[in-house]
Write a protein that holds these residues in place. Structure first.
Motif, PDB file in Angstrom:
ATOM      1  N   ARG A  13       4.703  53.226  -2.167  1.00  0.00           N
ATOM      2  CA  ARG A  13       4.598  53.775  -3.512  1.00  0.00           C
ATOM      3  C   ARG A  13       3.702  52.907  -4.395  1.00  0.00           C
ATOM      4  O   ARG A  13       2.955  53.421  -5.236  1.00  0.00           O
ATOM      5  CB  ARG A  13       6.007  53.916  -4.114  1.00  0.00           C
ATOM      6  N   GLU A  14       3.738  51.597  -4.191  1.00  0.00           N
ATOM      7  CA  GLU A  14       2.851  50.713  -4.948  1.00  0.00           C
ATOM      8  C   GLU A  14       1.382  51.018  -4.622  1.00  0.00           C
ATOM      9  O   GLU A  14       0.527  51.067  -5.516  1.00  0.00           O
ATOM     10  CB  GLU A  14       3.171  49.251  -4.634  1.00  0.00           C
ATOM     11  N   LEU A  15       1.090  51.235  -3.356  1.00  0.00           N
ATOM     12  CA  LEU A  15      -0.278  51.541  -2.947  1.00  0.00           C
ATOM     13  C   LEU A  15      -0.700  52.921  -3.444  1.00  0.00           C
ATOM     14  O   LEU A  15      -1.853  53.133  -3.822  1.00  0.00           O
ATOM     15  CB  LEU A  15      -0.399  51.454  -1.428  1.00  0.00           C
ATOM     16  N   GLU A  16       0.242  53.859  -3.428  1.00  0.00           N
ATOM     17  CA  GLU A  16      -0.047  55.186  -3.980  1.00  0.00           C
ATOM     18  C   GLU A  16      -0.381  55.084  -5.470  1.00  0.00           C
ATOM     19  O   GLU A  16      -1.297  55.760  -5.950  1.00  0.00           O
ATOM     20  CB  GLU A  16       1.162  56.109  -3.785  1.00  0.00           C
ATOM     21  N   ALA A  17       0.349  54.235  -6.177  1.00  0.00           N
ATOM     22  CA  ALA A  17       0.087  54.058  -7.605  1.00  0.00           C
ATOM     23  C   ALA A  17      -1.300  53.465  -7.839  1.00  0.00           C
ATOM     24  O   ALA A  17      -2.013  53.866  -8.768  1.00  0.00           O
ATOM     25  CB  ALA A  17       1.163  53.160  -8.222  1.00  0.00           C
ATOM     26  N   LEU A  18      -1.690  52.524  -6.992  1.00  0.00           N
ATOM     27  CA  LEU A  18      -3.028  51.934  -7.092  1.00  0.00           C
ATOM     28  C   LEU A  18      -4.103  52.997  -6.959  1.00  0.00           C
ATOM     29  O   LEU A  18      -5.006  53.116  -7.795  1.00  0.00           O
ATOM     30  CB  LEU A  18      -3.202  50.864  -6.012  1.00  0.00           C
ATOM     31  N   ARG A  19      -4.022  53.791  -5.911  1.00  0.00           N
ATOM     32  CA  ARG A  19      -5.040  54.830  -5.671  1.00  0.00           C
ATOM     33  C   ARG A  19      -5.038  55.861  -6.782  1.00  0.00           C
ATOM     34  O   ARG A  19      -6.095  56.315  -7.237  1.00  0.00           O
ATOM     35  CB  ARG A  19      -4.804  55.500  -4.323  1.00  0.00           C
ATOM     36  N   ALA A  20      -3.856  56.256  -7.217  1.00  0.00           N
ATOM     37  CA  ALA A  20      -3.765  57.282  -8.248  1.00  0.00           C
ATOM     38  C   ALA A  20      -4.375  56.810  -9.558  1.00  0.00           C
ATOM     39  O   ALA A  20      -5.076  57.564 -10.249  1.00  0.00           O
ATOM     40  CB  ALA A  20      -2.310  57.686  -8.449  1.00  0.00           C
ATOM     41  N   LEU A  21      -4.148  55.546  -9.925  1.00  0.00           N
ATOM     42  CA  LEU A  21      -4.697  55.033 -11.174  1.00  0.00           C
ATOM     43  C   LEU A  21      -6.208  54.860 -11.093  1.00  0.00           C
ATOM     44  O   LEU A  21      -6.928  55.151 -12.051  1.00  0.00           O
ATOM     45  CB  LEU A  21      -4.032  53.700 -11.538  1.00  0.00           C
ATOM     46  N   THR A  27      -2.714  55.740 -16.791  1.00  0.00           N
ATOM     47  CA  THR A  27      -1.380  55.752 -16.192  1.00  0.00           C
ATOM     48  C   THR A  27      -0.733  57.127 -16.334  1.00  0.00           C
ATOM     49  O   THR A  27       0.051  57.531 -15.483  1.00  0.00           O
ATOM     50  CB  THR A  27      -0.487  54.677 -16.843  1.00  0.00           C
ATOM     51  N   VAL A  28      -1.081  57.843 -17.412  1.00  0.00           N
ATOM     52  CA  VAL A  28      -0.546  59.205 -17.571  1.00  0.00           C
ATOM     53  C   VAL A  28      -1.047  60.101 -16.442  1.00  0.00           C
ATOM     54  O   VAL A  28      -0.277  60.836 -15.807  1.00  0.00           O
ATOM     55  CB  VAL A  28      -0.943  59.793 -18.944  1.00  0.00           C
ATOM     56  N   GLY A  29      -2.351  60.042 -16.187  1.00  0.00           N
ATOM     57  CA  GLY A  29      -2.917  60.855 -15.106  1.00  0.00           C
ATOM     58  C   GLY A  29      -2.368  60.464 -13.752  1.00  0.00           C
ATOM     59  O   GLY A  29      -2.101  61.321 -12.904  1.00  0.00           O
ATOM     60  N   ALA A  30      -2.198  59.150 -13.531  1.00  0.00           N
ATOM     61  CA  ALA A  30      -1.648  58.688 -12.257  1.00  0.00           C
ATOM     62  C   ALA A  30      -0.221  59.190 -12.070  1.00  0.00           C
ATOM     63  O   ALA A  30       0.175  59.607 -10.979  1.00  0.00           O
ATOM     64  CB  ALA A  30      -1.692  57.160 -12.193  1.00  0.00           C
ATOM     65  N   ALA A  31       0.572  59.151 -13.148  1.00  0.00           N
ATOM     66  CA  ALA A  31       1.957  59.630 -13.067  1.00  0.00           C
ATOM     67  C   ALA A  31       1.998  61.114 -12.738  1.00  0.00           C
ATOM     68  O   ALA A  31       2.831  61.567 -11.940  1.00  0.00           O
ATOM     69  CB  ALA A  31       2.671  59.354 -14.393  1.00  0.00           C
TER      70      ALA A  31
END
Length: 307
Positions: A13-21, A27-31
């Protein structure tokens, strides 16, 4: 066993958050991409930064910008998420409403890339691609104003605002009708073209300028019978017996062309076929996947090699 699996999933999930951001830029778009809260994204990234021991993002002019380390880490994650997508039968990052907006010049599109696009989609049918075929100058302006995510070109681009990611490199060749007297030569040198009939390129193109300089320095006088803007048009005129031409061999002459002979031309001209992305903005995940797919699926040929 349960605890071990939970720890590994938490790190994913941490790596997913990195890619998404990196992809979304906020952070809104990543969420929204991950279907979690904004605070959960921030928490995952804080924990990831703690694990790697350095900052992964910086705030600049109200925006969150990835550091060089974050971008390198994201590049290394491509195989992991590609494997996960294959296992799950879906592409984690590409929503149906977010296609890859791709722009390619006619020669590359019709003689190489279109079959690659088809296979790319077939490998994961939920992927969507919007393919536009335009000249390189339109490609550059489209990347600059955000209408396209990714381009490919063999053009000699020197323009701020776009970044070239090298893909293939190749050296200039001389193409001629198969019954041309120079076809007996293994290599063509500038002096061989004294008095020759030549199919050239329009003066606004970089190849024409370089060729004029090379032949001029050699004191070669030639007959310019026609000028055109594309390699394909030049080759068709050569096939009709109009003269010889000088072209980037990739991808047109990677396989046999009826009625045409190709010989190396001794001149310091090297072409770079490159992916084109906007400067300062990380490529989308779908663009990264397409670049990787094209690199891995490009066969060997006698005229080009990886850049």
């Amino acid at each position: 066993m349960v605890r071990i699996m939970a720890v590994h999933r938490y790190r994913l999930r941490e790596l997913e958050a990195l890619r998404a951001l990196i992809t979304a830029g906020t952070t809104v778009g990543a969420a929204q991409r991950l279907g979690i809260s904004q605070s959960a994204v921030s928490r995952a990234l804080t924990q990831l930064e703690s694990r790697v021991g350095r900052a992964l993002f910086e705030r600049a002019s109200g925006r969150i910008e990835p550091t060089e380390h974050a971008l390198r880490l994201n590049d290394r994650l491509d195989p992991l998420f590609a494997t996960l997508a294959d296992i799950e039968g879906t592409d984690w990052s590409a929503r149906a409403e977010e296609p890859l907006r791709l722009i390619i010049p006619p020669t590359l599109a019709h003689h190489f890339i279109i079959p690659k696009v088809a296979k790319f989609i077939q490998a994961a049918p939920n992927r969507r691609v919007q393919l536009d075929i335009q000249a390189t100058d339109v490609l550059v302006s489209g990347i600059l104003d955000g209408r396209y995510d990714l381009g490919l070109t063999s053009g000699m681009i020197q323009r701020s605002g776009v970044t070239l990611i090298p893909w293939r490199k190749s050296k200039v060749v001389c193409a001629m009708p198969e019954n041309h007297p120079l076809a007996r030569n293994d290599v063509i040198v500038p002096a061989d073209l004294q008095g020759a009939d030549i199919v050239g390129f329009l003066g606004r193109l970089g190849t024409r300028t370089l060729m004029d300089q090379i032949l001029g320095l050699a004191g070669v006088q030639y007959n310019l019978l026609a000028e055109t803007a594309t390699n394909m048009a030049a080759l068709e005129l050569v096939r009709e017996g109009l003269g010889v031409t000088f072209i980037n061999p990739f991808p047109l002459v990677s396989r046999h062309m009826t009625g045409i002979v190709v010989r190396p031309f001794k001149a310091p001209i090297e072409y770079r076929t490159s992916f084109v992305v906007p400067t300062g903005k990380p490529p989308t995940d779908l663009a990264r996947q397409f670049m990787r797919f094209v690199r891995l699926s490009t066969p060997k040929d006698p005229y080009s090699e990886p850049a």
